[in-house]
Design an enzyme around this catalytic site. Structure first.
Site, PDB file in Angstrom:
ATOM      1  N   SER A 103       5.111  -2.951  -3.416  1.00 13.36           N
ATOM      2  CA  SER A 103       5.716  -3.285  -4.581  1.00 13.36           C
ATOM      3  C   SER A 103       5.221  -4.803  -4.721  1.00 13.36           C
ATOM      4  O   SER A 103       4.254  -5.363  -4.753  1.00 13.36           O
ATOM      5  CB  SER A 103       7.421  -3.247  -4.296  1.00 13.36           C
ATOM      6  OG  SER A 103       7.734  -3.166  -5.425  1.00 13.36           O
ATOM      7  N   ASP A 114       6.164   2.878  -7.844  1.00 10.38           N
ATOM      8  CA  ASP A 114       6.741   1.994  -6.790  1.00 10.38           C
ATOM      9  C   ASP A 114       6.610   2.669  -5.601  1.00 10.38           C
ATOM     10  O   ASP A 114       7.171   3.392  -5.149  1.00 10.38           O
ATOM     11  CB  ASP A 114       7.793   1.204  -7.141  1.00 10.38           C
ATOM     12  CG  ASP A 114       8.225   0.090  -6.236  1.00 10.38           C
ATOM     13  OD1 ASP A 114       8.007  -0.024  -5.160  1.00 10.38           O
ATOM     14  OD2 ASP A 114       8.399  -1.000  -6.957  1.00 10.38           O
TER      15      ASP A 114
END
Length: 322
Positions: free
Chosen positions: A84, A203
């Protein structure tokens, strides 16, 4: 105070090995000598050191402060892995960007950086079934690193995304860099999944919050993990998307309990109360990263030295007979 000046001041005046009177004890002198010997060894004659940067949205800008302290201390970092926002910072660092540049980038960052997010677009998202695009992340990474591929980075790097249909963690460590970083930070429920071959990716923090496994795939023997988890007691979600991020963070935190055990050393900046939309607090997050790393870097050095004693002791044995 300018960002660079603020960084320098923190490195000089925060407690830890970067400040204060020098330690002239016998233990400190021996430790210093061993440290210099470790750094002088060719990479292939010492443990490969991995730096792992957790997910954590804008809290993860604290990783920049951690990197600044490690650079200042001359800490060897051979491979880097991130998820991320940790993937964004890790890619830039592995691509050769120094801590000073990372600090400047983080200060200019907003939640809309790398996306077409805005209040108008957010309202559109709520009223329609079309997710936002994170295509700008590709442009941002390519602008900073000139379109480098994983294989061209000065330091080996890996990042993690999740296949939204299978729940599998997908580890990127070769091929085009920018699309992989985009996929790793592609918040589900807000950004449309990134298509990669036959997969649709979001993500990586959902399945691999602290990607120690990715660093070990790159050959890391000893791993330092910088972790920027949410403090659920301090942060009260104020929107649908903050609630979604909180749920993702909670899942990531449960996963990280086992992942933590795989790291050799942890640095945990106190950024748990910083929300994902609070871009104005990036400087605060990075400063807390500096403070946490300054307080921990001496112990991290000792941990790496103890782990490296086998390779260090080989230099003290008798000369082999011809």
């Amino acid at each position: 105070m300018r960002p660079a000046a603020a960084l320098l001041a923190l490195l000089l005046f925060c407690p830890g090995p970067a400040a204060g009177a020098p330690d002239l004890s016998q233990d400190a002198i021996l430790r210093g000598q061993l440290w210099r010997e470790l750094l002088a060894k060719p990479k292939e004659q010492r443990p490969t050191v991995g730096l792992v940067l957790s997910a954590g949205s804008l809290r993860a800008t604290a990783h920049v402060g951690v990197i600044a302290v490690l650079e200042n201390a001359g800490f060897p970092i051979d491979v880097v892995a991130g998820t991320s926002m940790g993937a964004v910072i890790g890619a830039l660092y592995a691509g050769g960007r120094p801590a000073k540049r990372l600090w400047e980038i983080a200060l200019s960052m907003t939640f809309s950086s790398g996306s077409n997010y805005s209040k108008v677009r957010l309202l559109s998202l709520l009223l329609s079934d079309k997710l936002l695009s994170s295509e700008g992340t590709v442009q941002f990474i390519n602008a900073e690193l000139g379109g480098l591929r994983f294989e061209q980075l000065p330091k080996p790097f890996a990042c993690v995304a999740m296949d939204i249909y299978t729940g599998e963690a997908i580890i990127f460590r070769e091929g085009e860099l920018a699309p992989a970083v985009r996929a790793s930070m592609n918040l589900p429920g807000l950004f449309e999944p990134v298509q990669y071959r036959q997969r649709y990716l979001v993500d990586g923090g959902v399945v691999d919050y602290i990607p120690i496994d990715a660093a070990k795939l790159l050959g890391a023997d000893w791993v330092l993990a910088s972790i920027t988890e949410n403090d659920y007691r301090a942060v009260k979600p104020k929107s649908v998307f903050e609630s979604l991020e909180q749920v993702i963070d909670i899942r990531g935190a449960f996963l990280s309990r086992e992942q933590r055990k795989q790291a050799n050393f942890l640095i945990e900046p106190a950024v748990g109360e910083i929300g994902m939309f609070q871009a104005a607090r990036a400087n605060e997050a990075m400063s807390k990263g500096v403070i946490a790393a300054n307080n921990a870097v001496k112990a991290a050095m000792e941990s790496l030295l103890l782990f490296s004693m086998g390779s260090l002791s080989r230099g003290y044995g008798p000369e082999p007979k011809p």
